[in-house]
Design an enzyme around this catalytic site. Structure first.
Site, PDB file in Angstrom:
ATOM      1  N   ASP A  18      46.705  40.189  36.249  1.00 26.90           N
ATOM      2  CA  ASP A  18      46.956  41.478  36.807  1.00 26.90           C
ATOM      3  C   ASP A  18      48.375  41.628  37.147  1.00 26.90           C
ATOM      4  O   ASP A  18      48.705  42.682  38.149  1.00 26.90           O
ATOM      5  CB  ASP A  18      46.084  41.842  38.334  1.00 26.90           C
ATOM      6  N   GLU A 220      39.922  50.756  35.384  1.00 23.99           N
ATOM      7  CA  GLU A 220      40.627  50.033  36.424  1.00 23.99           C
ATOM      8  C   GLU A 220      42.040  49.800  36.061  1.00 23.99           C
ATOM      9  O   GLU A 220      42.584  50.186  35.193  1.00 23.99           O
ATOM     10  CB  GLU A 220      40.172  48.770  36.929  1.00 23.99           C
TER      11      GLU A 220
END
Length: 482
Positions: A18, A220
């Site tokens: 991420d 997301e």
């Protein structure tokens, strides 16, 4: 560069998914969640930070722990307390703000620091002007906050989570983001929302049919960037294995679908059309786009250890298409190196950019367990912050392992270091499935053993593919080109 850069670009013991890259005062900082090797869920470790000078993307420095989950005053009880994807910005007041999300509480926490990689201190939770916390009951789940500071000093936050038929108990009772990605302008205190909930026009799966986003809807990993006066919204699509982008003339939209920046299975590029024939085992990915010294790079993560809970940070150069968009990046072993790797020397097997099962590749489940006798990246021992020893395990008949790219110069031999029960031949070729340029005979080896063969290869830039034909299995540690 002082040395060559590889993918993954951090030490092999480090599991940072991420990663959001940002440049502050001549250094690139990455802010990501922090997986535990062989963990039982996502993002179980505290937030750490790594950085590198913009003029040497091989020289990554560990900055240490910047925020611990224990610092959150009301972190959820009775859960694994996953610290999901954070982001950091330098606000107009000169301070650095870390926005984060723990568990599925739907609260966005904020911490502050005077330096980009110092010890962040808890500040509060994102809230509306009347004091009500964002993510209150009845609102869509807030997730993976992304931050953006525009040229005029206005600050924006982006969030969202767009599954379909996802159990509410897995989201703390909150509902999914049916409409798509959300954007909020923030007040100077960095806690208060200036205006209410706003959808920026990047739809989730439930609203994507018949739009340009169909097949690549928002899921997301919201992230906003700006290049040449245009806004680029980067996100992880519903299919999971890819990062996509959309473009607009305003930070709050509307946005137009742009395309795919990278797929961790190279799906969409020549020869790879589905999860089953992908260039790698796939899973989710998350990251963003950044310009460094006139070059664009997409940061993302790959999967290891046969599940989604041990992910590693990677990056690729991505080229503009000349029309304000970008061409999908190809997975490589050289990533941030800006040029092919030297066609001589010893390389760790772990820098493979293609790992193809003799049966079929697949998308890793979020359910950890026995996954079959497939090849995978792994390490010995427990989760740690030292002593790297990653390798590729369970290589069986028909496994293909690819490395891109090398600049060959009069290489004449190639060696591989392995151990296991395998007996047969490892065929080395410059193009997958083509005539081999080396044939390395291997046999059973209890300990790591080196096997060597002549290499017939031209003085040019090309890939290397290793394909095993034989019986048994082996673990692959490294190879050397001489």
């Amino acid at each position: 560069m002082k040395q060559q850069a590889f993918n993954p670009y951090l030490p092999s013991y480090e599991y940072i998914p991420d990663a959001e890259p940002h440049i502050f005062d001549g250094r690139v900082y990455i802010y990501g969640s922090h997986d535990k090797f062989n963990g039982v869920s996502f993002c179980l470790n505290d937030y750490v930070c790594w950085s590198a000078p913009t003029d040497d993307l091989s020289d990554w420095r560990y900055e240490g722990v910047i925020f611990r989950q224990a610092q959150d005053p009301i972190k959820p009880k009775g859960t694994l307390n996953s610290m999901f994807a954070p982001d950091v910005c330098r606000a107009p007041d000169g301070k650095y703000y870390l926005y984060y999300f723990i568990g599925y509480t739907s609260r966005i926490g904020v911490a502050v620091c005077d330096t980009p990689a110092g010890k962040y201190e808890f500040l509060g939770y994102v809230k509306y002007a009347d004091g009500t916390l964002l993510g209150k009951k009845g609102e869509p789940l807030q997730f993976d906050p992304g931050l953006f500071v525009d040229d005029d000093g206005r600050v924006y936050m982006y969030t969202g989570f767009g599954p379909v038929n996802y159990p509410k108990f897995l989201m703390g009772g909150h509902k999914a983001t049916v409409e798509g990605a959300m954007g909020f302008e923030m007040e100077p205190d960095m806690l208060t929302i200036k205006s209410g909930l706003h959808y920026i026009g990047v739809p989730a799966k439930a609203k994507g049919a018949g739009t340009a986003y169909e097949g690549h809807e928002f899921f997301e990993a919201a992230s906003m960037r700006k290049f040449g006066g245009k806004y680029y919204f980067i996100y992880s699509s519903f299919v999971g294995h890819e990062l996509c982008y959309a473009t607009g003339d305003s930070p709050m939209g509307p946005f137009t679908f742009g395309g795919v920046l990278v797929s961790i299975g190279d799906i969409g590029l020549s020869g790879y059309s589905s999860l089953k024939n992908a260039a790698n085992f796939t899973g989710n990915t998350h990251g963003s786009l950044i310009e460094i010294n006139g070059e664009y790079f997409v940061f993302y993560h790959r999967q290891t250890n046969r599940h989604q809970f041990s992910r590693q940070a990677c990056a690729e150069r991505v080229k503009p298409d000349g029309r304000g968009g970008f061409i999908q990046a190809e997975l490589t072993s050289c990533g941030l190196n800006l040029k092919p790797l030297k066609g001589r020397g010893e390389y760790e097997a772990r820098i493979a950019c293609n790992l193809i099962s003799p049966k079929q590749n697949r998308f890793y489940s979020v359910i950890k367990g026995f996954m079959g006798r497939e090849p995978y990246f792994t390490q010995t021992g427990k989760d740690r912050e030292d002593n790297p020893d990653q390798y590729i395990a369970n290589i069986t008949d028909g496994t293909i392992i690819g490395y891109k790219y090398f600049d060959f110069d009069n290489a004449r031999s190639i060696s591989i270091k392995l151990k296991g029960s395998a007996e047969g031949t490892v065929y080395v070729s410059q193009t997958k499935g083509r005539r081999p340029c080396a044939e390395i005979k291997i046999s059973r080896a209890k300990d790591y053993t080196v096997f060597t063969a002549p290499l017939v290869i031209g003085n040019d830039i090309s890939a290397l593919f290793f394909k095993f034909k034989g019986t048994g299995s082996f673990d692959f540690k490294s190879f050397e080109i001489l």
